[in-house]
Motif scaffolding. Sequence first.
Motif, PDB file in Angstrom:
ATOM      1  N   LEU A 161       0.360  -1.167   0.201  1.00 38.72           N
ATOM      2  CA  LEU A 161      -0.035  -0.343  -0.130  1.00 38.72           C
ATOM      3  C   LEU A 161       0.861   1.133  -0.437  1.00 38.72           C
ATOM      4  CD1 LEU A 161      -3.024  -1.083   2.126  1.00 38.72           C
ATOM      5  CD2 LEU A 161      -2.811  -0.730  -0.262  1.00 38.72           C
ATOM      6  N   TRP A 162       1.173   1.107   0.168  1.00 39.82           N
ATOM      7  CA  TRP A 162       2.785   2.289   1.109  1.00 39.82           C
ATOM      8  C   TRP A 162       3.344   2.386  -0.378  1.00 39.82           C
ATOM      9  CZ3 TRP A 162       5.684   0.555   5.547  1.00 39.82           C
ATOM     10  CH2 TRP A 162       5.265   0.976   6.459  1.00 39.82           C
ATOM     11  N   SER A 163       3.961   2.285  -1.181  1.00 40.70           N
ATOM     12  CA  SER A 163       4.458   2.011  -2.979  1.00 40.70           C
ATOM     13  C   SER A 163       3.536   2.303  -3.652  1.00 40.70           C
ATOM     14  CB  SER A 163       5.232   0.342  -2.997  1.00 40.70           C
ATOM     15  OG  SER A 163       4.727  -0.509  -3.380  1.00 40.70           O
ATOM     16  N   ILE A 170      -3.564   7.199  -0.132  1.00 45.89           N
ATOM     17  CA  ILE A 170      -3.724   6.545   1.139  1.00 45.89           C
ATOM     18  C   ILE A 170      -2.994   7.291   1.091  1.00 45.89           C
ATOM     19  CG2 ILE A 170      -4.948   4.688   2.936  1.00 45.89           C
ATOM     20  CD1 ILE A 170      -6.224   3.980   0.481  1.00 45.89           C
ATOM     21  N   SER A 171      -2.783   8.029   2.765  1.00 47.00           N
ATOM     22  CA  SER A 171      -1.817   8.550   3.349  1.00 47.00           C
ATOM     23  C   SER A 171      -1.147   7.332   3.725  1.00 47.00           C
ATOM     24  CB  SER A 171      -2.376   9.496   5.081  1.00 47.00           C
ATOM     25  OG  SER A 171      -1.649   9.594   5.517  1.00 47.00           O
ATOM     26  N   PRO A 172       0.270   6.976   4.076  1.00 50.53           N
ATOM     27  CA  PRO A 172       1.270   6.123   4.631  1.00 50.53           C
ATOM     28  C   PRO A 172       0.952   6.204   6.371  1.00 50.53           C
ATOM     29  CG  PRO A 172       2.600   7.265   3.335  1.00 50.53           C
ATOM     30  CD  PRO A 172       1.263   7.864   3.151  1.00 50.53           C
ATOM     31  N   ALA A 173       0.663   6.971   6.366  1.00 46.25           N
ATOM     32  CA  ALA A 173       0.193   7.275   8.409  1.00 46.25           C
ATOM     33  C   ALA A 173      -1.661   6.713   8.688  1.00 46.25           C
ATOM     34  CB  ALA A 173      -0.089   9.046   8.758  1.00 46.25           C
ATOM     35  N   ILE A 174      -2.515   6.898   8.067  1.00 47.79           N
ATOM     36  CA  ILE A 174      -3.346   5.941   7.795  1.00 47.79           C
ATOM     37  C   ILE A 174      -3.203   4.825   7.831  1.00 47.79           C
ATOM     38  CG2 ILE A 174      -6.097   5.851   6.703  1.00 47.79           C
ATOM     39  CD1 ILE A 174      -6.018   8.664   6.512  1.00 47.79           C
ATOM     40  N   ILE A 175      -2.047   4.105   6.630  1.00 45.71           N
ATOM     41  CA  ILE A 175      -1.868   2.561   6.779  1.00 45.71           C
ATOM     42  C   ILE A 175      -1.211   2.025   7.572  1.00 45.71           C
ATOM     43  CG2 ILE A 175      -0.843   1.251   4.877  1.00 45.71           C
ATOM     44  CD1 ILE A 175      -1.035   3.283   2.573  1.00 45.71           C
ATOM     45  N   VAL A 179      -2.983  -0.640   9.704  1.00 43.28           N
ATOM     46  CA  VAL A 179      -2.696  -2.052  10.143  1.00 43.28           C
ATOM     47  C   VAL A 179      -1.882  -2.753  10.959  1.00 43.28           C
ATOM     48  CG1 VAL A 179      -0.614  -3.739   9.627  1.00 43.28           C
ATOM     49  CG2 VAL A 179      -1.344  -2.552   7.862  1.00 43.28           C
ATOM     50  N   GLY A 180      -0.963  -1.734  12.177  1.00 45.19           N
ATOM     51  CA  GLY A 180      -1.128  -1.857  13.616  1.00 45.19           C
ATOM     52  C   GLY A 180      -2.610  -2.109  14.992  1.00 45.19           C
ATOM     53  N   LEU A 181      -3.203  -1.319  14.193  1.00 49.58           N
ATOM     54  CA  LEU A 181      -4.332  -1.923  14.821  1.00 49.58           C
ATOM     55  C   LEU A 181      -4.918  -3.368  14.796  1.00 49.58           C
ATOM     56  CD1 LEU A 181      -6.321   0.761  14.506  1.00 49.58           C
ATOM     57  CD2 LEU A 181      -5.852   0.080  16.375  1.00 49.58           C
ATOM     58  N   ALA A 182      -5.265  -3.294  13.644  1.00 48.47           N
ATOM     59  CA  ALA A 182      -5.308  -5.274  12.773  1.00 48.47           C
ATOM     60  C   ALA A 182      -5.131  -6.585  13.392  1.00 48.47           C
ATOM     61  CB  ALA A 182      -5.378  -5.097  11.138  1.00 48.47           C
ATOM     62  N   LEU A 183      -3.661  -5.993  14.067  1.00 49.60           N
ATOM     63  CA  LEU A 183      -2.651  -6.720  14.183  1.00 49.60           C
ATOM     64  C   LEU A 183      -2.995  -7.143  16.027  1.00 49.60           C
ATOM     65  CD1 LEU A 183       1.160  -5.796  12.977  1.00 49.60           C
ATOM     66  CD2 LEU A 183      -0.390  -8.343  12.762  1.00 49.60           C
ATOM     67  N   CYS A 184      -3.947  -6.156  16.702  1.00 47.95           N
ATOM     68  CA  CYS A 184      -4.060  -6.346  17.775  1.00 47.95           C
ATOM     69  C   CYS A 184      -5.749  -6.962  18.201  1.00 47.95           C
ATOM     70  CB  CYS A 184      -4.528  -5.063  18.304  1.00 47.95           C
ATOM     71  SG  CYS A 184      -2.547  -3.997  18.573  1.00 47.95           S
TER      72      CYS A 184
END
Length: 215
Positions: A161-163, A170-175, A179-184
Amino acid sequence: LGTSYSRLLLGIITVSFLLNFLIPNAVARVSMLAPIAIGILGAYGLGKQSRAGKGMFLILTYSCPLFAKMMMSGPAEIFTRGVIEEQTGVQIFWSQWLFAFLPVVVVTILASWILVRWIYPAEVHELPGGKEYLRQALRDMGSLKADEKKVLGWLLFATALWSTDSMHHISPAIITVGVGLALCFPNFGVLDEKAIKRINFMNVFFTAGALSMGI
């Protein structure tokens, strides 16, 4: 790359760059690569005070923060991007930043590899035991566990998504936050309730607040 000190040194430098795609934090990369470097030196029968050890740790502490700036993978780079966008009104994509710095990355890898070999020539040039030593070490590690594969999959998804942010905007910050929340989350992520409770979120809030006030 091989089992000589010269080729293993090139491998360390290259990996310190490639890990930017999966671990966008210079200190974390140094912390991960330092034990590997110590293991390599131990396999050679050398200590951290040897010329080879000094050269390997010098390039680790030098290359990890430098590559972070070339891939917009650290707080300072994200802050700089925000300032440029605010002052100029021109949106800068993660992929644009990466491709703009790629020629410099290649030059940096080669130049640092040549300089370290010249300034700190190794006492031993070939790994005792050769490739079989490395193969045995890999067998001792075993295969990736289910949680490790899951984390790797999420990180590769975030990198994809970043690349391609110039396509979906979509902002890299939102991505990153997503993803960080998804890992939780249960089933999707790898952290259970006990692990999440042990996280000190105040450090996250402090960093976010400091960056926000700066911008």
